[in-house]
Each structure stands twice: as C-alpha cells, then as structure tokens.
Design a protein around this motif. Structure first.
Motif, short mmCIF file in Angstrom:
data_model
loop_
_atom_site.label_atom_id
_atom_site.label_comp_id
_atom_site.label_asym_id
_atom_site.label_seq_id
_atom_site.Cartn_x
_atom_site.Cartn_y
_atom_site.Cartn_z
N ALA A 1 10.47 20.99 2.91
CA ALA A 1 11.24 21.02 1.67
C ALA A 1 11.03 19.79 0.80
O ALA A 1 11.08 19.87 -0.43
CB ALA A 1 12.73 21.18 1.97
N THR A 2 10.84 18.63 1.41
CA THR A 2 10.69 17.42 0.63
C THR A 2 9.44 16.66 1.05
O THR A 2 8.94 16.83 2.15
CB THR A 2 11.90 16.48 0.79
N GLY A 3 8.99 15.83 0.17
CA GLY A 3 7.91 14.90 0.44
C GLY A 3 8.27 13.61 -0.26
O GLY A 3 9.31 13.51 -0.91
N ALA A 4 7.42 12.61 -0.15
CA ALA A 4 7.68 11.35 -0.84
C ALA A 4 6.40 10.55 -0.96
O ALA A 4 5.51 10.66 -0.12
CB ALA A 4 8.73 10.53 -0.09
N VAL A 5 6.33 9.76 -2.00
CA VAL A 5 5.32 8.72 -2.11
C VAL A 5 6.04 7.44 -1.69
O VAL A 5 7.11 7.12 -2.23
CB VAL A 5 4.76 8.61 -3.54
N ALA B 1 19.34 4.80 3.34
CA ALA B 1 20.73 5.08 2.98
C ALA B 1 21.71 4.33 3.89
O ALA B 1 22.79 3.93 3.45
CB ALA B 1 20.99 6.59 3.04
N ALA B 2 21.31 4.13 5.15
CA ALA B 2 22.16 3.41 6.10
C ALA B 2 21.96 1.90 6.04
O ALA B 2 22.58 1.16 6.81
CB ALA B 2 21.89 3.93 7.52
N GLY B 3 21.07 1.45 5.17
CA GLY B 3 20.79 0.02 5.06
C GLY B 3 19.99 -0.53 6.23
O GLY B 3 20.04 -1.72 6.53
N LEU B 4 19.24 0.35 6.88
CA LEU B 4 18.46 -0.04 8.05
C LEU B 4 16.98 -0.12 7.70
O LEU B 4 16.50 0.60 6.83
CB LEU B 4 18.65 0.98 9.18
N PRO B 5 16.24 -0.97 8.40
CA PRO B 5 14.79 -0.99 8.18
C PRO B 5 14.16 0.27 8.76
O PRO B 5 14.71 0.88 9.68
CB PRO B 5 14.32 -2.23 8.94
N TYR B 6 13.05 0.67 8.21
CA TYR B 6 12.32 1.82 8.74
C TYR B 6 10.96 1.34 9.21
O TYR B 6 10.22 0.70 8.47
CB TYR B 6 12.13 2.91 7.67
N ARG B 7 10.63 1.67 10.42
CA ARG B 7 9.29 1.40 10.93
C ARG B 7 8.94 2.53 11.88
O ARG B 7 9.52 2.66 12.95
CB ARG B 7 9.21 0.06 11.66
N ASN B 8 8.01 3.35 11.46
CA ASN B 8 7.55 4.45 12.30
C ASN B 8 6.46 3.90 13.20
O ASN B 8 5.37 3.58 12.74
CB ASN B 8 7.03 5.60 11.44
N MET B 9 6.75 3.79 14.47
CA MET B 9 5.78 3.23 15.41
C MET B 9 4.73 4.26 15.84
O MET B 9 3.75 3.90 16.46
CB MET B 9 6.49 2.64 16.62
N ALA C 1 12.54 12.41 5.34
CA ALA C 1 13.96 12.45 5.74
C ALA C 1 14.33 11.22 6.57
O ALA C 1 15.40 10.64 6.37
CB ALA C 1 14.25 13.73 6.53
N ALA C 2 13.47 10.81 7.49
CA ALA C 2 13.75 9.65 8.33
C ALA C 2 13.82 8.37 7.49
O ALA C 2 14.71 7.53 7.69
CB ALA C 2 12.69 9.51 9.42
N ILE C 3 12.89 8.22 6.54
CA ILE C 3 12.90 7.03 5.67
C ILE C 3 14.15 7.04 4.80
O ILE C 3 14.85 6.03 4.68
CB ILE C 3 11.63 6.98 4.81
N GLY C 4 14.46 8.17 4.20
CA GLY C 4 15.65 8.29 3.35
C GLY C 4 16.93 7.97 4.12
O GLY C 4 17.80 7.25 3.61
N VAL D 1 0.87 -1.17 0.00
CA VAL D 1 0.00 0.00 0.00
C VAL D 1 0.91 1.23 0.00
O VAL D 1 2.07 1.14 0.36
CB VAL D 1 -0.94 0.03 1.23
N TRP D 2 0.37 2.37 -0.39
CA TRP D 2 1.18 3.58 -0.50
C TRP D 2 0.56 4.70 0.30
O TRP D 2 -0.64 4.70 0.59
CB TRP D 2 1.30 4.00 -1.97
N ARG D 3 1.40 5.67 0.63
CA ARG D 3 0.93 6.92 1.23
C ARG D 3 1.92 8.02 0.89
O ARG D 3 3.04 7.75 0.48
CB ARG D 3 0.71 6.80 2.73
N VAL D 4 1.47 9.25 1.05
CA VAL D 4 2.33 10.40 0.81
C VAL D 4 2.77 10.92 2.17
O VAL D 4 1.96 11.04 3.09
CB VAL D 4 1.58 11.51 0.03
N VAL D 5 4.07 11.19 2.29
CA VAL D 5 4.62 11.69 3.56
C VAL D 5 5.25 13.05 3.35
O VAL D 5 5.66 13.40 2.25
CB VAL D 5 5.65 10.70 4.17
N GLY D 6 5.35 13.81 4.44
CA GLY D 6 5.97 15.13 4.42
C GLY D 6 7.44 15.06 4.74
O GLY D 6 8.05 13.98 4.80
N GLU D 7 8.01 16.22 5.00
CA GLU D 7 9.46 16.36 5.15
C GLU D 7 10.06 15.50 6.26
O GLU D 7 11.05 14.80 6.04
CB GLU D 7 9.80 17.83 5.41
#
Length: 189
Positions: free
Chosen positions: A136-140, A76-84, A69-72, A59-65
């Motif tokens: 400044a940035t967003g992402a799908v 980039a560090a090769g780590l999983p991302y999970r926003n709890m 930044a946290a996902i990017g 599934v997808w969502r649009v996120v803000g800056e």
C-alpha cells in the motif's frame, strides 16, 4: 528527469537504463540487477540509478510497504531506525531516487506487481518473485550513510540513520519534491 539520468543509455522505447541494470542480447533487463555493475557502484560510491559519484553525506533509496511502515513507526515514536537486515538495493542521489520512485512500475503504485523473479532466490530475494506486490505504501528515504559487502554472488547493503522520510501511496506525489530538487541543482526541465 535528472540530467545524469537523461544522459544514460536508453532502450528501444527511449527509457533511460539505470546503472545497475544488466543488458542481455542488446536489451536491458530492468527487473534484474547486474552483480558487477552493482559492486562497481558500491565500491566507487556511485549512484545505482545514474552511475555518477555520490558525495560524502546522505544517500537515498526507495523502500516498499514493510520497511516504510517500520521507519514511519520508529520516527513517530521518536526512536532511531536501523534495519540490520541487508538489502540488494543500492543507494542513489536524492533526485535519482525520487525520479526512480515515479518511473519504475513496481515502485510507483501499490497494485504494481513484479514481472520477473530473482534468478537465484535465497533468504534475501524471497520477496523478489513474479507477482509480488509493492504494498500500500512506499517511501523515498534519506540515510546518513550506507555500508556494503560484496560476496561471491551478491552485493549487500545496509543503511544507517534516517535523515529524511518521504512516504507515498502513489509515487506521483513525489513530483513536487523532485521539481524542487532539480531546481535547487539548477537542472529544471
């Protein structure tokens, strides 16, 4: 425009109205989320933009800056991302979220500001205040799946395991990706 979005009811200007948008006195309130509509979409695994069924899988969502930044940084560090921390924004189809990132004034541009505040601000909606900037940035972002909870006053979502990260400063840069998605679905317009 995805075909399912094109089939949505429209406001007096002709803009399609997302599935979770409340109507007040015959007009949509684009900056707000309807609790019942959001709960129905969550429970039925329906896209928050077009209202159609989302198949099992990403599934997808649009996120803000901040989240972009946290996902990017994690990727980039090769780590999983999970926003709890839960969010009020529900998931959708890839094409619907690419489209939403471009047509929603708040999501599309870094200088865009929210036009309305949340009706009942709390710890989750503290950033949903009139004048708040997207940043400044967003992402799908594509996620392997989502979890949700329907409380007495809110529908809360958490997203699990990033499967796609499409950052942007100006969301117009997502147009080629949207065209590819629509072509793959046989919906090119």
């Amino acid at each position: 425009m995805p075909a399912a979005v094109a089939a949505r009811p429209r406001d007096v200007r002709g803009y399609p109205v997302p599935a979770i948008t409340p109507w007040e006195e015959g007009a949509p309130s684009f900056a707000l989320t309807d609790y019942e509509r959001s709960a129905q979409c969550a429970r039925g695994r329906r896209c928050s933009v077009c209202g159609e069924l989302m198949p099992r899988g990403p599934v997808w969502r649009v996120v803000g800056e901040t989240e972009s930044a946290a996902i990017g940084a994690a990727l980039a560090a090769g780590l999983p991302y999970r926003n709890m921390a839960p969010t009020l924004e529900g998931p959708g189809h890839r094409a619907c979220m690419l489209y939403a990132s471009m047509v929603c004034p708040y999501l599309a541009r870094p200088t865009a500001r929210r036009g309305l505040s949340a009706e009942q601000p709390d710890e989750l909606t503290v950033q949903v205040v009139r004048g708040a900037r997207r940043g400044a940035t967003g992402a799908v972002v594509g996620f392997a799946d989502y979890e949700f909870a329907v409380t007495a006053t809110q529908v809360l979502f958490r997203f699990l395991d990033v499967v796609e990260f499409l950052p942007h400063e100006l969301s117009d840069s997502q147009l080629p990706e949207l065209r590819r998605e629509l072509d793959a679905e046989g919906q090119a317009r």
